[in-house]
Scaffold this motif. Structure first.
Motif, PDB file in Angstrom:
ATOM      1  N   ILE A   1      -0.421  -3.994  10.333  1.00  0.00           N
ATOM      2  CA  ILE A   1       0.549  -2.919  10.587  1.00  0.00           C
ATOM      3  C   ILE A   1       0.215  -1.672   9.790  1.00  0.00           C
ATOM      4  O   ILE A   1       0.228  -0.552  10.326  1.00  0.00           O
ATOM      5  CB  ILE A   1       1.982  -3.411  10.285  1.00  0.00           C
ATOM      6  N   GLN A   2      -0.123  -1.835   8.524  1.00  0.00           N
ATOM      7  CA  GLN A   2      -0.464  -0.665   7.707  1.00  0.00           C
ATOM      8  C   GLN A   2      -1.711   0.044   8.232  1.00  0.00           C
ATOM      9  O   GLN A   2      -1.771   1.276   8.256  1.00  0.00           O
ATOM     10  CB  GLN A   2      -0.669  -1.084   6.249  1.00  0.00           C
ATOM     11  N   GLU A   3      -2.698  -0.751   8.665  1.00  0.00           N
ATOM     12  CA  GLU A   3      -3.932  -0.152   9.192  1.00  0.00           C
ATOM     13  C   GLU A   3      -3.675   0.541  10.530  1.00  0.00           C
ATOM     14  O   GLU A   3      -4.247   1.606  10.809  1.00  0.00           O
ATOM     15  CB  GLU A   3      -5.017  -1.221   9.343  1.00  0.00           C
ATOM     16  N   LEU A   4      -2.828  -0.047  11.347  1.00  0.00           N
ATOM     17  CA  LEU A   4      -2.491   0.551  12.634  1.00  0.00           C
ATOM     18  C   LEU A   4      -1.745   1.868  12.453  1.00  0.00           C
ATOM     19  O   LEU A   4      -2.024   2.849  13.143  1.00  0.00           O
ATOM     20  CB  LEU A   4      -1.662  -0.447  13.453  1.00  0.00           C
ATOM     21  N   LEU A   5      -0.832   1.916  11.512  1.00  0.00           N
ATOM     22  CA  LEU A   5      -0.081   3.151  11.266  1.00  0.00           C
ATOM     23  C   LEU A   5      -0.988   4.248  10.703  1.00  0.00           C
ATOM     24  O   LEU A   5      -0.816   5.432  11.015  1.00  0.00           O
ATOM     25  CB  LEU A   5       1.091   2.882  10.322  1.00  0.00           C
ATOM     26  N   ASP A   6      -1.963   3.854   9.905  1.00  0.00           N
ATOM     27  CA  ASP A   6      -2.958   4.814   9.404  1.00  0.00           C
ATOM     28  C   ASP A   6      -3.774   5.376  10.566  1.00  0.00           C
ATOM     29  O   ASP A   6      -4.068   6.578  10.626  1.00  0.00           O
ATOM     30  CB  ASP A   6      -3.867   4.115   8.399  1.00  0.00           C
ATOM     31  N   PHE A   7      -4.122   4.507  11.501  1.00  0.00           N
ATOM     32  CA  PHE A   7      -4.870   4.932  12.687  1.00  0.00           C
ATOM     33  C   PHE A   7      -4.030   5.879  13.540  1.00  0.00           C
ATOM     34  O   PHE A   7      -4.518   6.908  14.014  1.00  0.00           O
ATOM     35  CB  PHE A   7      -5.281   3.697  13.494  1.00  0.00           C
TER      36      PHE A   7
END
Length: 368
Positions: free
Chosen positions: A275-281
């Motif tokens: 989730i954190q990586e997706l939101l960064d993307f």
């Protein structure tokens, strides 16, 4: 008679306008942010969310404060991701289709199923004088970024992959992978070779301003830290820096940006990581879309090489007001992945098609 001539003039003018423009998509009574004129883009930004299926994209709706940047796209298609060797692709074959337009075997980097090198979009456009860039949160030798500038039979040959960097023609690299330049079994110092080829090498922090030289920015020995480990805004800021640099080329540019660790969160079955990586993307998409809106000649494409983890947004038992992210595998899945497009030429990415078509559609828009 004059009235008839006037009407004919109006109709003729309307016909000319209609042949030069497609219908402008309207949403909430507002015109689309980016021009929908029928013309080829001067620039293309390809953003790859590694391992990002539709459930991963949906995560931005439920876990982001505010409207996701995914919702700014008006054109959405679906890509079929199988490789030449397997129903379920890996990242190497999955990225090689984007970079070369050829289906190949799992593990292949920039080569066809017979291990013969195939020219990449970066190499083709560099020959034409366009600027090119690669940004990733993995090492730049990892499967996806490597597939855009290297040609090796196996994705695990990291030192061999690195040896392609000095002559790659890439104007802007940003990510990890420093150790494959300096701590090599063959004893070579490829950082020195990069400098000899005219690159400015930066290994401490992302610079605030661009260089007149081509740039190699390596901020980790291998992959970049996770968001939870303090990576911060590396991906959106590196993308912004790349766009500032590449857009100075009057002939145009191609930029590939990968949110590499969405995939790693999926492999780990770690929902918080994913989730954190997706939101960064998603934040990085905002940088690309804002640039395209201001520039007017840039096509933004967002897709994935495959889905990872069999990720779903399930309910907590019978509580349909509470989401429980869950996984069905630690590997990849064979589900189709979304393709988002916005800008000149976006309508070409509607529909359902094989993943190789993304390469061919991009090259056609670049005038091949």
């Amino acid at each position: 008679m004059k009235a008839k001539l006037s009407l004919l003039t109006v109709l003729f003018t309307f016909a000319i306008i209609s042949t030069s423009c497609v219908s402008v998509q309207v949403k909430d009574n507002t015109v689309s942010n980016i021009s929908s004129e029928v013309k080829n883009p001067k620039n293309i930004i390809l953003l790859i969310g590694d391992g990002m299926g539709l459930s991963q994209v949906s995560t931005a709706i439920y876990y982001k404060n505010g409207k996701p940047n995914f919702e700014r796209f008006n054109t959405i298609g679906l890509s079929k991701t199988s490789s030449a060797s397997d129903l379920i692709t890996d990242s190497a074959a999955g990225a090689t289709v984007f970079s070369t337009g050829v289906k190949t075997y799992n593990g292949a980097i920039g080569v066809n199923k017979d291990t013969i090198p195939v020219p990449t979009i970066v190499e083709e456009l560099s020959k034409r004088g366009l600027a090119t860039g690669i940004v990733a949160t993995s090492s730049i030798q990892h499967a996806t970024p490597a597939s855009f500038y290297a040609h090796v039979k196996s994705r695990r040959l990291y030192e061999d992959i690195t040896s392609f960097a000095p002559n790659s023609g890439v104007n802007f690299f940003a990510g990890g992978g420093l150790k494959f330049f300096t701590k090599r079994k063959d004893g070579k110092d490829l950082l020195a070779e990069m400098k000899a080829k005219g690159y400015e090498v930066i290994t401490d922090q992302l610079p605030k301003t661009i260089s007149e030289k081509s740039e190699l920015i390596l901020l980790a020995d291998d992959g970049m830290p996770k968001m939870s480990e303090g990576r911060g805004d590396f991906l959106p800021n590196a993308t912004k820096l790349a766009l500032e640099k590449l857009s100075k080329n009057e002939k145009g540019f191609f930029l590939m940006v990968e949110g590499s660790q969405i995939d790693w969160g999926g492999h780990n079955n770690d929902a918080d990581y994913l989730i954190q990586e997706l939101l960064d993307f998603d934040k990085t998409l905002g940088v690309a879309l804002d640039f395209a809106k201001q520039n007017g000649e840039t096509l933004v494409i967002v897709t994935a090489d495959h889905e990872t983890g069999g990720y779903t947004l399930a309910s907590y038992g019978n509580d349909y007001n509470k989401i429980k992210p869950s996984f069905s595998t630690t590997g990849h899945s064979g589900t189709m992945v979304p393709v988002f497009a916005e800008g000149p030429g976006a309508s070409n990415f509607n529909g359902i098609y094989e993943s190789i078509e993304i390469y061919h559609k991009m090259m056609a828009l670049f005038g091949k």
